[in-house]
Enzyme design. Structure first.
Site, PDB file in Angstrom:
ATOM      1  N   ARG A  34       0.824  -1.218   0.000  1.00 19.22           N
ATOM      2  CA  ARG A  34       0.000   0.000   0.000  1.00 19.22           C
ATOM      3  C   ARG A  34       0.858   1.269   0.000  1.00 19.22           C
ATOM      4  O   ARG A  34       0.474   2.274   0.596  1.00 19.22           O
ATOM      5  CB  ARG A  34      -0.944   0.030   1.208  1.00 19.22           C
ATOM      6  CG  ARG A  34      -1.913  -1.125   1.290  1.00 19.22           C
ATOM      7  CD  ARG A  34      -3.097  -0.887   0.358  1.00 19.22           C
ATOM      8  NE  ARG A  34      -4.117  -1.885   0.553  1.00 19.22           N
ATOM      9  CZ  ARG A  34      -5.274  -1.664   1.188  1.00 19.22           C
ATOM     10  NH1 ARG A  34      -5.557  -0.492   1.664  1.00 19.22           N
ATOM     11  NH2 ARG A  34      -6.137  -2.629   1.306  1.00 19.22           N
ATOM     12  N   ARG A  38      -3.347   6.552   1.126  1.00 18.42           N
ATOM     13  CA  ARG A  38      -3.892   7.744   1.782  1.00 18.42           C
ATOM     14  C   ARG A  38      -2.931   8.487   2.688  1.00 18.42           C
ATOM     15  O   ARG A  38      -3.194   9.618   3.063  1.00 18.42           O
ATOM     16  CB  ARG A  38      -5.155   7.373   2.562  1.00 18.42           C
ATOM     17  CG  ARG A  38      -6.330   7.131   1.659  1.00 18.42           C
ATOM     18  CD  ARG A  38      -7.449   6.513   2.407  1.00 18.42           C
ATOM     19  NE  ARG A  38      -7.004   5.226   2.937  1.00 18.42           N
ATOM     20  CZ  ARG A  38      -7.734   4.448   3.710  1.00 18.42           C
ATOM     21  NH1 ARG A  38      -8.924   4.827   4.064  1.00 18.42           N
ATOM     22  NH2 ARG A  38      -7.254   3.301   4.133  1.00 18.42           N
ATOM     23  N   ARG A  47      -7.453  11.694  -5.120  1.00 17.97           N
ATOM     24  CA  ARG A  47      -8.726  11.113  -4.671  1.00 17.97           C
ATOM     25  C   ARG A  47      -9.814  12.170  -4.454  1.00 17.97           C
ATOM     26  O   ARG A  47     -10.996  11.873  -4.565  1.00 17.97           O
ATOM     27  CB  ARG A  47      -8.501  10.299  -3.393  1.00 17.97           C
ATOM     28  CG  ARG A  47      -7.880   8.947  -3.655  1.00 17.97           C
ATOM     29  CD  ARG A  47      -8.898   7.936  -4.185  1.00 17.97           C
ATOM     30  NE  ARG A  47      -9.784   7.481  -3.133  1.00 17.97           N
ATOM     31  CZ  ARG A  47     -11.075   7.739  -3.076  1.00 17.97           C
ATOM     32  NH1 ARG A  47     -11.638   8.461  -4.016  1.00 17.97           N
ATOM     33  NH2 ARG A  47     -11.813   7.277  -2.087  1.00 17.97           N
ATOM     34  N   ASP A  84      -6.941  -2.616  -7.201  1.00 15.62           N
ATOM     35  CA  ASP A  84      -7.468  -3.219  -5.989  1.00 15.62           C
ATOM     36  C   ASP A  84      -7.770  -4.677  -6.269  1.00 15.62           C
ATOM     37  O   ASP A  84      -8.015  -5.052  -7.419  1.00 15.62           O
ATOM     38  CB  ASP A  84      -8.740  -2.506  -5.522  1.00 15.62           C
ATOM     39  CG  ASP A  84      -9.009  -2.799  -4.052  1.00 15.62           C
ATOM     40  OD1 ASP A  84      -8.454  -2.093  -3.193  1.00 15.62           O
ATOM     41  OD2 ASP A  84      -9.736  -3.762  -3.759  1.00 15.62           O
ATOM     42  N   TYR A 161     -14.948 -11.563   0.536  1.00 13.53           N
ATOM     43  CA  TYR A 161     -15.557 -10.246   0.280  1.00 13.53           C
ATOM     44  C   TYR A 161     -16.870 -10.388  -0.470  1.00 13.53           C
ATOM     45  O   TYR A 161     -17.832  -9.649  -0.221  1.00 13.53           O
ATOM     46  CB  TYR A 161     -14.591  -9.343  -0.496  1.00 13.53           C
ATOM     47  CG  TYR A 161     -13.578  -8.674   0.395  1.00 13.53           C
ATOM     48  CD1 TYR A 161     -13.904  -7.514   1.091  1.00 13.53           C
ATOM     49  CD2 TYR A 161     -12.309  -9.201   0.571  1.00 13.53           C
ATOM     50  CE1 TYR A 161     -12.994  -6.898   1.926  1.00 13.53           C
ATOM     51  CE2 TYR A 161     -11.383  -8.600   1.411  1.00 13.53           C
ATOM     52  CZ  TYR A 161     -11.725  -7.446   2.087  1.00 13.53           C
ATOM     53  OH  TYR A 161     -10.830  -6.846   2.921  1.00 13.53           O
TER      54      TYR A 161
END
Ligand code: CP3
Length: 358
Positions: A34, A38, A47, A84, A161
Site C-alpha cells: 500500500r 492515503r 482522490r 485493488d 468479500y
C-alpha cells in the site's frame, strides 16, 4: 513514441528481482505494501478529484499514483501497480463501491450458493484490460528506475468479500458456507482460480515483472481450513501461470504469496512453488527461515504500527529486523499495508534504514 508492451526502457535497479530469484544482492531491496495510498497528500489530492475505482480504471491516473511514492522516497526498490483486489468481483458482474471511511461495499453480496451461477466468468479478463493498460503505461513512465509488481487477491480472500459484502471482523457468513456448502465453495474457488490465472498472465504480458498474490483473509482460517480452502488454489495459480506463460512464449516472472495470518502453515506454503513468501509481523524471521529452508525468499515484516514510533526507534527496529532476516533471499517490507495516518518521514527512515542495515 507509442507506449507498447514491446519497447520498455531497460531496468536499472534489479535488486528486487534478484532477491526474489535467490541471486546475490548489493543491498536488501525494500518496498511497502500500500505504498501508494492515503498517507500521501499527493494521493489524497488525486482522490479528492476522482472516485477510487475511476482511478483504478483510468491508466493515466493509476500510473500517476503508482509513481507518487517513488518520487518522494528514493530508497524504494519496487513499485506496485495501483489497483485493488476487488476489480475481479467487478469483472464477474458484481457491484463494488468504495465508501470513504468504511471501505469496500457490495450492495448485493452472494446470499445463496445458487447465485454462483450468475457470475460472468466468460470474458472476465477482457473486462480488466484497463489494468493491463495501466501496467504498460507505467512501465514506460517509470523509465526502468525500479521493477513493477502486478497483483491479485487470492480465491479465498475474494470469495470472503463476495459473501460478506465488504470487510468483516468475523467472516461468519463465509465460515458458514465452508461448513454447510463445501462443494459449492470449492466450485466458486475453482472459478476464481481460473480467472486469476488468466488475469495474472495478462498482467505479465502487459509488463508486470513480479506478481504478488494477497491471501489477506488467511488470518480467519485454521491450519486445516487453510490447507483445504486456500493451498490447492494457490498451488494451481502458481503452476497455471507458469504453464500459460510458457505456452505464450513469455518470460517467466517470480511470484510472491502473502497469506496474512498464515504463520501456522509456512511449511505448507514453502511447497506451493512460489519464489517468495510474505510474512506478517507475528512471525519471527529466524523461525520462519528454519521452517522454509534456504531456497525461498522471505518478505516482510515490520508491524505497520511501528511507523508511529520515533525515527530513532523505527531505525533501530528496522535494522534489527533486517539483520535477523539477513542480506540474501530477503525483501524488506511491512507485515501488512501502511496505514493512513503514518507520518511521511517514517517511510524515509524505514526505507533508508533497510539499505544501511547489512
Ligand atoms: O499497494 C499499493 O500501493 C497498490 C494498491 C493496492 C490497493 N489495494 C489500493 C487501495 C493494493 C495492492 C490493494 C490490495 C487490497 N485491496 C487488499 C490486499 C492487501 C491488504 O491490505 O490486505 C485488500 C484486502 C483490498 C480490499 C480493500 N481495498 C479494502 C479492505 C479497502 C479499505 C481499507 C482501506 O485501507 O481503506 C480498500 C481500499 C483501498 N485500496 C485504498 C487504497 C489506496 C484506500 C481507499 C481510498 O483511497 O479511499
Amino acid at each position: 513514441m507509442e507506449y507498447t508492451n514491446k519497447n520498455f526502457p531497460a531496468l536499472k535497479n534489479d535488486r528486487l528481482l534478484k532477491a526474489a530469484c535467490g541471486k546475490e544482492v548489493d543491498k536488501v531491496p525494500v518496498w511497502v505494501m500500500r505504498q501508494a495510498g492515503r498517507y500521501l497528500p499527493e494521493f489524497q489530492a488525486v482522490r479528492a478529484q476522482h472516485d477510487f475505482f475511476t482511478v483504478c480504471r483510468t491508466p493515466e491516473l493509476a500510473c500517476e499514483v503508482t509513481l507518487q511514492p517513488l518520487r518522494r522516497y528514493e530508497h524504494l526498490d519496487a513499485s506496485i501497480i495501483f489497483s485493488d483486489i476487488l476489480v475481479i468481483p467487478q469483472a464477474l458482474g458484481m457491484t463494488v463501491e468504495m465508501h470513504p471511511g468504511v471501505g469496500p461495499v457490495f450492495p448485493e453480496p452472494l446470499k445463496d450458493v445458487s447465485e454462483i451461477d450468475n457470475l460472468k466468468e466468460e470474458g472476465a479478463v477482457s473486462r480488466l484490460t484497463y489494468v493491463g493498460d495501466a501496467i504498460t503505461l507505467t512501465r514506460h513512465k517509470i523509465e526502468g528506475k525500479v521493477p513493477l509488481i502486478g497483483f491479485t487477491g487470492a480465491p479465498f480472500t475474494l470469495m470472503g468479500y463476495m459473501i460478506e459484502g465488504g470487510g468483516s471482523k468475523t467472516m461468519s457468513k463465509t465460515k458458514e458456507w465452508l461448513e454447510k456448502y463445501p462443494k459449492d465453495v470449492h466450485r466458486l474457488l475453482g472459478l476464481l482460480t481460473r480467472v486469476i490465472i488468466d488475469y495474472l498472465v495478462m498482467q505479465v504480458e502487459s509488463g508486470a515483472q513480479l506478481l504478488q498474490v494477497f491471501e489477506s483473509s488467511a488470518d480467519h482460517l485454521t491450519r486445516e481450513q487453510f490447507i483445504e480452502f486456500s493451498v490447492p488454489y494457490l498451488k494451481d495459480i502458481r503452476s497455471g501461470v507458469k504453464t500459460k506463460l510458457q505456452e505464450k512464449q513469455l518470460d517467466q516472472v517470480p511470484m510472491t504469496i502473502f497469506a496474512k495470518g498464515g504463520g501456522h502453515s509456512l511449511d505448507v506454503q514453502a511447497e506451493m512453488g512460489y519464489e517468495t513468501i510474505g510474512l506478517d509481523w507475528t512471525v519471527d524471521p529466524v523461525e520462519a527461515r528454519k521452517i522454509v529452508g534456504n531456497n525461498i525468499t522471505l518478505q516482510g515484516n515490520l508491524d505497520p504500527q511501528d511507523l508511529y514510533k520515533t525515527p530513532e526507534e523505527i531505525k533501530k527496529l528496522t535494522i534489527e529486523m533486517t539483520q535477523k532476516f539477513g542480506k540474501q533471499r530477503y525483501i524488506a517490507n511491512l507485515g501488512h499495508g501502511i496505514t493512513p495516518q503514518t507520518p511521511l518521514e517514517s517511510m524515509t527512515v524505514f526505507t533508508e534504514s533497510v539499505h544501511e542495515a547489512v
